[in-house]
Design a protein around this motif. Structure first.
Motif, PDB file in Angstrom:
ATOM      1  N   THR A  45     -24.120 -95.638 -15.039  1.00  0.00           N
ATOM      2  CA  THR A  45     -24.280 -94.641 -13.991  1.00  0.00           C
ATOM      3  C   THR A  45     -24.740 -93.319 -14.594  1.00  0.00           C
ATOM      4  O   THR A  45     -24.751 -93.145 -15.808  1.00  0.00           O
ATOM      5  CB  THR A  45     -22.960 -94.421 -13.228  1.00  0.00           C
ATOM      6  OG1 THR A  45     -21.953 -94.001 -14.149  1.00  0.00           O
ATOM      7  CG2 THR A  45     -22.514 -95.694 -12.533  1.00  0.00           C
ATOM      8  N   VAL A  46     -25.104 -92.379 -13.721  1.00  0.00           N
ATOM      9  CA  VAL A  46     -25.505 -91.040 -14.119  1.00  0.00           C
ATOM     10  C   VAL A  46     -24.477 -90.057 -13.578  1.00  0.00           C
ATOM     11  O   VAL A  46     -23.996 -90.199 -12.452  1.00  0.00           O
ATOM     12  CB  VAL A  46     -26.905 -90.693 -13.587  1.00  0.00           C
ATOM     13  CG1 VAL A  46     -27.254 -89.241 -13.861  1.00  0.00           C
ATOM     14  CG2 VAL A  46     -27.947 -91.601 -14.213  1.00  0.00           C
ATOM     15  N   CYS A  47     -24.136 -89.077 -14.366  1.00  0.00           N
ATOM     16  CA  CYS A  47     -23.149 -88.078 -13.962  1.00  0.00           C
ATOM     17  C   CYS A  47     -23.565 -87.412 -12.651  1.00  0.00           C
ATOM     18  O   CYS A  47     -24.686 -86.905 -12.541  1.00  0.00           O
ATOM     19  CB  CYS A  47     -23.000 -87.046 -15.071  1.00  0.00           C
ATOM     20  SG  CYS A  47     -21.777 -85.776 -14.721  1.00  0.00           S
ATOM     21  N   PRO A  48     -22.689 -87.374 -11.642  1.00  0.00           N
ATOM     22  CA  PRO A  48     -23.070 -86.765 -10.359  1.00  0.00           C
ATOM     23  C   PRO A  48     -23.285 -85.256 -10.428  1.00  0.00           C
ATOM     24  O   PRO A  48     -24.192 -84.740  -9.783  1.00  0.00           O
ATOM     25  CB  PRO A  48     -21.886 -87.104  -9.444  1.00  0.00           C
ATOM     26  CG  PRO A  48     -21.228 -88.281 -10.079  1.00  0.00           C
ATOM     27  CD  PRO A  48     -21.400 -88.083 -11.554  1.00  0.00           C
ATOM     28  N   ASP A  94     -17.488 -75.729 -21.875  1.00  0.00           N
ATOM     29  CA  ASP A  94     -16.450 -76.513 -21.204  1.00  0.00           C
ATOM     30  C   ASP A  94     -16.322 -77.893 -21.825  1.00  0.00           C
ATOM     31  O   ASP A  94     -17.319 -78.531 -22.193  1.00  0.00           O
ATOM     32  CB  ASP A  94     -16.770 -76.667 -19.713  1.00  0.00           C
ATOM     33  CG  ASP A  94     -16.550 -75.379 -18.951  1.00  0.00           C
ATOM     34  OD1 ASP A  94     -15.913 -74.468 -19.513  1.00  0.00           O
ATOM     35  OD2 ASP A  94     -17.012 -75.290 -17.803  1.00  0.00           O
ATOM     36  N   ALA A  95     -15.092 -78.364 -21.913  1.00  0.00           N
ATOM     37  CA  ALA A  95     -14.845 -79.684 -22.500  1.00  0.00           C
ATOM     38  C   ALA A  95     -15.139 -80.778 -21.477  1.00  0.00           C
ATOM     39  O   ALA A  95     -15.308 -80.527 -20.288  1.00  0.00           O
ATOM     40  CB  ALA A  95     -13.395 -79.786 -22.973  1.00  0.00           C
ATOM     41  N   GLY A 109     -24.813 -84.729 -24.901  1.00  0.00           N
ATOM     42  CA  GLY A 109     -23.567 -84.678 -24.153  1.00  0.00           C
ATOM     43  C   GLY A 109     -23.654 -83.708 -22.996  1.00  0.00           C
ATOM     44  O   GLY A 109     -24.628 -82.971 -22.824  1.00  0.00           O
ATOM     45  N   CYS A 110     -22.624 -83.706 -22.159  1.00  0.00           N
ATOM     46  CA  CYS A 110     -22.578 -82.795 -21.018  1.00  0.00           C
ATOM     47  C   CYS A 110     -21.131 -82.618 -20.604  1.00  0.00           C
ATOM     48  O   CYS A 110     -20.237 -83.303 -21.103  1.00  0.00           O
ATOM     49  CB  CYS A 110     -23.412 -83.333 -19.842  1.00  0.00           C
ATOM     50  SG  CYS A 110     -22.906 -84.955 -19.232  1.00  0.00           S
ATOM     51  N   SER A 111     -20.880 -81.678 -19.721  1.00  0.00           N
ATOM     52  CA  SER A 111     -19.540 -81.460 -19.187  1.00  0.00           C
ATOM     53  C   SER A 111     -19.596 -81.507 -17.670  1.00  0.00           C
ATOM     54  O   SER A 111     -20.610 -81.155 -17.054  1.00  0.00           O
ATOM     55  CB  SER A 111     -18.979 -80.116 -19.656  1.00  0.00           C
ATOM     56  OG  SER A 111     -19.802 -79.049 -19.233  1.00  0.00           O
ATOM     57  N   GLN A 118     -25.626 -79.276 -19.013  1.00  0.00           N
ATOM     58  CA  GLN A 118     -26.027 -79.306 -20.413  1.00  0.00           C
ATOM     59  C   GLN A 118     -26.540 -77.913 -20.744  1.00  0.00           C
ATOM     60  O   GLN A 118     -27.595 -77.502 -20.258  1.00  0.00           O
ATOM     61  CB  GLN A 118     -27.126 -80.340 -20.666  1.00  0.00           C
ATOM     62  CG  GLN A 118     -26.670 -81.776 -20.589  1.00  0.00           C
ATOM     63  CD  GLN A 118     -27.805 -82.756 -20.875  1.00  0.00           C
ATOM     64  OE1 GLN A 118     -28.969 -82.494 -20.570  1.00  0.00           O
ATOM     65  NE2 GLN A 118     -27.466 -83.892 -21.468  1.00  0.00           N
ATOM     66  N   GLY A 119     -25.765 -77.173 -21.537  1.00  0.00           N
ATOM     67  CA  GLY A 119     -26.180 -75.820 -21.862  1.00  0.00           C
ATOM     68  C   GLY A 119     -26.282 -74.965 -20.621  1.00  0.00           C
ATOM     69  O   GLY A 119     -25.325 -74.790 -19.878  1.00  0.00           O
TER      70      GLY A 119
END
Length: 277
Positions: free
Chosen positions: A75-78, A176-177, A194-196, A82-83
């Motif tokens: 899946t893709v994060c809803p 953000d973590a 990565g992303c938050s 990123q930055g």
């Protein structure tokens, strides 16, 4: 009813679809592996239709395909960042089941986005008649910690007089973590990074309404709803909820009443429906 059996692993995947009552928009359930003898039962279009917390399949998420063709369960994060880029892949018309969602549908959908109280984007100035949906849609985030507000107005295509107006207020910072597990969900716009999560809460209702989405006048009516989170995100903490009611199409609203926690993230409240005039 479908009878299904296969010994081919790539054909063990199943996804329910429902072409129901909301204006011909196709609704979907989660992609899942099935096994011989399994029975799958789904209830569709119960309660008001609202933004879905479900994560879209990577293979169906516009330009952000990534590894979706090779991993159909990916899946893709809803709603992540990123930055300085916030990326939304939110799905419309969720029902009482948080895994349900409708296909991408701009229709009568509009967005407004604020950064630290200042208007940063409105679909009213877009070239599509003011219609915009937050799918494969990037938000320009500020380089430091800031307060944000995102409003998404959706009109139900099956009943134009019904609409859902969701107004999120949240804080976010680049550091953000909450990195996504690469095995189950990709980040966007760059799947290699990565992303938050953006900390958006999602309300899923369980209202005992009639087939035409009405409650009986002149009697007490029980409201039950769940305050949840986007798929694959950790459960929110410290959640409280209040309810306001309107009986004149949103022109005026009652004072907020505190909803009682029923267990987990489910809340409830009984209101006294006025008699019909």
């Amino acid at each position: 009813t479908d009878y299904w059996y296969t010994s081919e692993p790539r054909l063990e995947l199943w996804q329910d679809g429902y072409d129901g009552c909301n204006g011909g928009t196709l609704d979907w359930g989660p992609i899942e592996r099935i096994r011989p003898g399994q029975q799958i039962s789904q209830s569709w279009d119960e309660s008001p239709l609202v933004p879905s917390p479900a994560a879209p399949p990577a293979y169906a998420s516009g330009a952000y395909v990534g590894n979706g063709a090779q991993q159909p369960l990916l899946t893709v994060c809803p709603a992540c960042r990123q930055g300085d880029i916030g990326m939304l892949n939110l799905l419309p018309f969720g029902d009482s089941d948080p895994s349900h969602y409708a296909e991408y549908f701009a229709g009568n959908s509009s967005l407004v986005f604020y950064r630290d109280g200042r208007l940063a984007y409105t679909s009213a100035s877009s070239g599509d008649g003011g219609h915009m949906t937050p799918f494969a849609f990037d938000l320009p985030m500020l380089p430091g910690a800031a307060a944000y507000r995102l409003e998404w107005l959706q009109t139900d295509p099956g009943e134009p007089g019904a609409y859902s107006d969701t107004d999120w207020a949240f804080r976010s910072a680049p550091a953000d973590a909450g990195l996504r597990p690469a095995a189950s969900e990709e980040c966007a716009p760059d799947p290699t990074q990565g992303c938050s999560f953006l900390p958006l809460l999602f309300i899923t209702y369980d209202l005992r309404l009639s087939i035409d989405s009405r409650a009986r006048a002149g009697t007490p009516f029980r409201i039950a709803f769940t305050v949840g989170h986007q798929q694959n995100e950790g459960a929110p903490t410290g959640v409280s909820a209040t309810v306001s009611v309107s009986y004149n199409d949103g022109k005026t609203w009652s004072a907020p009443s505190t909803a009682t926690r029923q267990g987990g993230d489910t809340f409830g409240l009984t209101i006294d429906q006025p008699a019909r005039k």
